[in-house]
Motif scaffolding. Structure first.
Motif, PDB file in Angstrom:
ATOM      1  N   UNK A   1       0.826  -1.214   0.000  1.00  0.00           N
ATOM      2  CA  UNK A   1       0.000   0.000   0.000  1.00  0.00           C
ATOM      3  C   UNK A   1       0.863   1.268   0.000  1.00  0.00           C
ATOM      4  N   UNK A   2       2.173   1.108   0.123  1.00  0.00           N
ATOM      5  CA  UNK A   2       3.113   2.230   0.120  1.00  0.00           C
ATOM      6  C   UNK A   2       2.785   3.224   1.237  1.00  0.00           C
ATOM      7  N   UNK A   3       2.526   2.693   2.426  1.00  0.00           N
ATOM      8  CA  UNK A   3       2.183   3.561   3.553  1.00  0.00           C
ATOM      9  C   UNK A   3       3.361   4.457   3.941  1.00  0.00           C
ATOM     10  N   UNK A   4       4.578   3.911   3.855  1.00  0.00           N
ATOM     11  CA  UNK A   4       5.747   4.731   4.158  1.00  0.00           C
ATOM     12  C   UNK A   4       5.850   5.909   3.206  1.00  0.00           C
ATOM     13  N   UNK A   5       5.585   5.664   1.924  1.00  0.00           N
ATOM     14  CA  UNK A   5       5.603   6.737   0.947  1.00  0.00           C
ATOM     15  C   UNK A   5       4.528   7.773   1.208  1.00  0.00           C
ATOM     16  N   UNK A   6       3.376   7.340   1.678  1.00  0.00           N
ATOM     17  CA  UNK A   6       2.299   8.277   1.989  1.00  0.00           C
ATOM     18  C   UNK A   6       2.688   9.217   3.120  1.00  0.00           C
ATOM     19  N   UNK A   7       3.243   8.648   4.173  1.00  0.00           N
ATOM     20  CA  UNK A   7       3.658   9.482   5.309  1.00  0.00           C
ATOM     21  C   UNK A   7       4.738  10.473   4.872  1.00  0.00           C
ATOM     22  N   UNK A   8       5.699   9.978   4.111  1.00  0.00           N
ATOM     23  CA  UNK A   8       6.804  10.853   3.684  1.00  0.00           C
ATOM     24  C   UNK A   8       6.314  11.963   2.768  1.00  0.00           C
ATOM     25  N   UNK A   9       5.469  11.643   1.798  1.00  0.00           N
ATOM     26  CA  UNK A   9       4.993  12.663   0.868  1.00  0.00           C
ATOM     27  C   UNK A   9       4.169  13.717   1.600  1.00  0.00           C
ATOM     28  N   UNK A  10       3.348  13.299   2.544  1.00  0.00           N
ATOM     29  CA  UNK A  10       2.543  14.265   3.293  1.00  0.00           C
ATOM     30  C   UNK A  10       3.432  15.230   4.075  1.00  0.00           C
ATOM     31  N   UNK A  11       4.429  14.674   4.765  1.00  0.00           N
ATOM     32  CA  UNK A  11       5.325  15.526   5.559  1.00  0.00           C
ATOM     33  C   UNK A  11       6.169  16.427   4.669  1.00  0.00           C
ATOM     34  N   UNK A  12       6.741  15.859   3.598  1.00  0.00           N
ATOM     35  CA  UNK A  12       7.643  16.634   2.743  1.00  0.00           C
ATOM     36  C   UNK A  12       6.892  17.737   2.002  1.00  0.00           C
ATOM     37  N   UNK A  13       5.683  17.460   1.542  1.00  0.00           N
ATOM     38  CA  UNK A  13       4.908  18.482   0.842  1.00  0.00           C
ATOM     39  C   UNK A  13       4.620  19.660   1.763  1.00  0.00           C
ATOM     40  N   UNK A  14       4.183  19.369   2.972  1.00  0.00           N
ATOM     41  CA  UNK A  14       3.917  20.437   3.940  1.00  0.00           C
ATOM     42  C   UNK A  14       5.170  21.257   4.201  1.00  0.00           C
ATOM     43  N   UNK A  15       6.279  20.562   4.385  1.00  0.00           N
ATOM     44  CA  UNK A  15       7.542  21.229   4.688  1.00  0.00           C
ATOM     45  C   UNK A  15       8.025  22.059   3.495  1.00  0.00           C
ATOM     46  N   UNK A  16       7.980  21.494   2.296  1.00  0.00           N
ATOM     47  CA  UNK A  16       8.496  22.182   1.117  1.00  0.00           C
ATOM     48  C   UNK A  16       7.683  23.434   0.794  1.00  0.00           C
ATOM     49  N   UNK A  17       6.362  23.347   0.926  1.00  0.00           N
ATOM     50  CA  UNK A  17       5.525  24.526   0.671  1.00  0.00           C
ATOM     51  C   UNK A  17       5.853  25.627   1.669  1.00  0.00           C
ATOM     52  N   UNK A  18       6.004  25.252   2.944  1.00  0.00           N
ATOM     53  CA  UNK A  18       6.323  26.249   3.975  1.00  0.00           C
ATOM     54  C   UNK A  18       7.695  26.880   3.716  1.00  0.00           C
ATOM     55  N   UNK A  19       8.700  26.060   3.384  1.00  0.00           N
ATOM     56  CA  UNK A  19      10.040  26.577   3.125  1.00  0.00           C
ATOM     57  C   UNK A  19      10.037  27.509   1.918  1.00  0.00           C
ATOM     58  N   UNK A  20       9.314  27.140   0.877  1.00  0.00           N
ATOM     59  CA  UNK A  20       9.266  27.957  -0.339  1.00  0.00           C
ATOM     60  C   UNK A  20       8.634  29.316  -0.069  1.00  0.00           C
ATOM     61  N   UNK A  21       7.484  29.305   0.593  1.00  0.00           N
ATOM     62  CA  UNK A  21       6.799  30.572   0.894  1.00  0.00           C
ATOM     63  C   UNK A  21       7.665  31.440   1.793  1.00  0.00           C
ATOM     64  N   UNK A  22       8.270  30.842   2.806  1.00  0.00           N
ATOM     65  CA  UNK A  22       9.099  31.604   3.744  1.00  0.00           C
ATOM     66  C   UNK A  22      10.328  32.184   3.048  1.00  0.00           C
ATOM     67  N   UNK A  23      10.968  31.405   2.185  1.00  0.00           N
ATOM     68  CA  UNK A  23      12.180  31.869   1.498  1.00  0.00           C
ATOM     69  C   UNK A  23      11.871  33.051   0.581  1.00  0.00           C
ATOM     70  N   UNK A  24      10.817  32.925  -0.209  1.00  0.00           N
ATOM     71  CA  UNK A  24      10.470  34.006  -1.137  1.00  0.00           C
ATOM     72  C   UNK A  24      10.066  35.260  -0.372  1.00  0.00           C
ATOM     73  N   UNK A  25       9.242  35.090   0.676  1.00  0.00           N
ATOM     74  CA  UNK A  25       8.796  36.246   1.458  1.00  0.00           C
ATOM     75  C   UNK A  25       9.968  36.917   2.168  1.00  0.00           C
ATOM     76  N   UNK A  26      10.882  36.124   2.722  1.00  0.00           N
ATOM     77  CA  UNK A  26      12.043  36.680   3.426  1.00  0.00           C
ATOM     78  C   UNK A  26      12.926  37.476   2.471  1.00  0.00           C
ATOM     79  N   UNK A  27      13.209  36.904   1.304  1.00  0.00           N
ATOM     80  CA  UNK A  27      14.096  37.587   0.362  1.00  0.00           C
ATOM     81  C   UNK A  27      13.457  38.860  -0.178  1.00  0.00           C
ATOM     82  N   UNK A  28      12.144  38.842  -0.372  1.00  0.00           N
ATOM     83  CA  UNK A  28      11.465  40.057  -0.812  1.00  0.00           C
ATOM     84  C   UNK A  28      11.530  41.132   0.270  1.00  0.00           C
ATOM     85  N   UNK A  29      11.340  40.727   1.501  1.00  0.00           N
ATOM     86  CA  UNK A  29      11.376  41.685   2.614  1.00  0.00           C
ATOM     87  C   UNK A  29      12.765  42.292   2.776  1.00  0.00           C
TER      88      UNK A  29
END
Length: 308
Positions: free
Chosen positions: A228-256
């Protein structure tokens, strides 16, 4: 071309400070391993662009393999990603060996990176959708791919902005070699909790870390019989949340912080008695004696910059 001894090949092919700059995997594993591949294929006439295209193919094949959504296909995708990362070092070594390093080759390499950063996460998400039937996984893969793409395009867009400004300059700017964001050794792991969390988040989004983590997951899922690829599900959920947050924070910080303006000023300068003034859609290099021009442009809300 006859095969050179590895020591001579390393001197001619590796980047300056190749043992000091870059992430741990590149310094300790990928660059030395890639040198053996370069030693093997160089006499066959393989060019740097051929190696880039081969890496590109491996990245696309990995995305397709992940999208098939089985434990075995994920293992194949992980192996292809490892091969992609290896070949990504071979192309530069071949270019330096043959003296064919060029901006066109670098551009092709960047296009390959952007493609892989987008499509591999989409493949991961699609594979989980195929296995589970939940469309949310496909959406998560797309969100992760866009976030990783934006992280790399964030820097590319900055340099495109540099080029756009340079096309509108009237006068002469001085180029400071090595003035901008030049490669530096990896900083030590921070000890403060907040900085450590931010450092960990950024590292988790680096493509070599993703490649190695997915490889371990693929092996673990196969050994555990996790169809069922449960390990992949957990990893994708965590990484997606983290990557979106890092991307938004990086762009906003550099603009500021105005990081693009800071880096432009680090690369390009005017003489000590001159200023760079924006007026009527053009950037003019002028003498500091013309201070009234600067005051007028400030009153009109236009940027007025003086050399540091």
């Amino acid at each position: 071309m006859k095969r050179l001894p590895l020591g001579e090949l390393e001197r001619r092919c590796q980047k300056p400070d190749h043992r000091r700059l870059g992430n741990w995997m590149a310094r300790r594993v990928s660059r030395p391993a890639a040198l053996r591949v370069t030693w093997l294929v160089a006499p066959w006439g393989v060019t740097a662009n051929m190696a880039t295209l081969a890496a590109w193919f491996c990245g696309l094949a990995a995305a397709v393999a992940f999208g098939l959504g089985s434990a075995w296909s994920w293992l194949a995708g992980a192996a292809l990603m490892q091969l992609w990362y290896l070949l990504d070092h071979v192309d530069g070594q071949l270019a330096r060996l043959r003296g064919t390093a060029s901006l066109d080759g670098v551009q092709l390499d960047y296009l390959m990176h952007h493609t892989v950063n987008l499509l591999v996460p989409i493949g991961l998400g699609w594979g989980l959708f195929v296995r589970s039937g939940h469309q949310g996984w496909a959406a998560a893969g797309l969100a992760l791919g866009v976030a990783l793409l934006l992280q790399t395009l964030h820097h590319d867009a900055r340099y495109k902005a540099f080029s756009k400004r340079l096309k509108r300059v009237r006068g002469q700017l001085l180029v400071r070699g090595g003035g901008g964001a030049t490669p530096r050794p990896q900083p030590p792991v921070p000890r403060q909790l907040g900085k450590l969390a931010a450092w960990t988040a950024r590292k988790a989004c680096e493509i070599h870390v993703i490649t190695n983590t997915v490889s371990l997951l693929a092996v673990g899922q196969l050994l555990a019989g996790d169809q069922r690829l449960l390990g992949g599900q957990v990893y994708l959920a965590l990484l997606t949340t983290l990557a979106v947050a890092v991307t938004v924070w990086t762009i906003a910080r550099d603009q500021h912080r105005g990081e693009a303006e800071r880096e432009f000023a680090a690369w390009y300068a005017v003489d000590h008695d001159q200023v760079l003034v924006f007026r009527d859609g053009w950037w003019f290099v002028g003498n500091t004696e013309n201070a009234s021009l600067g005051e007028e442009t400030q009153d009109r809300g236009v940027c007025y910059a003086e050399s540091s």
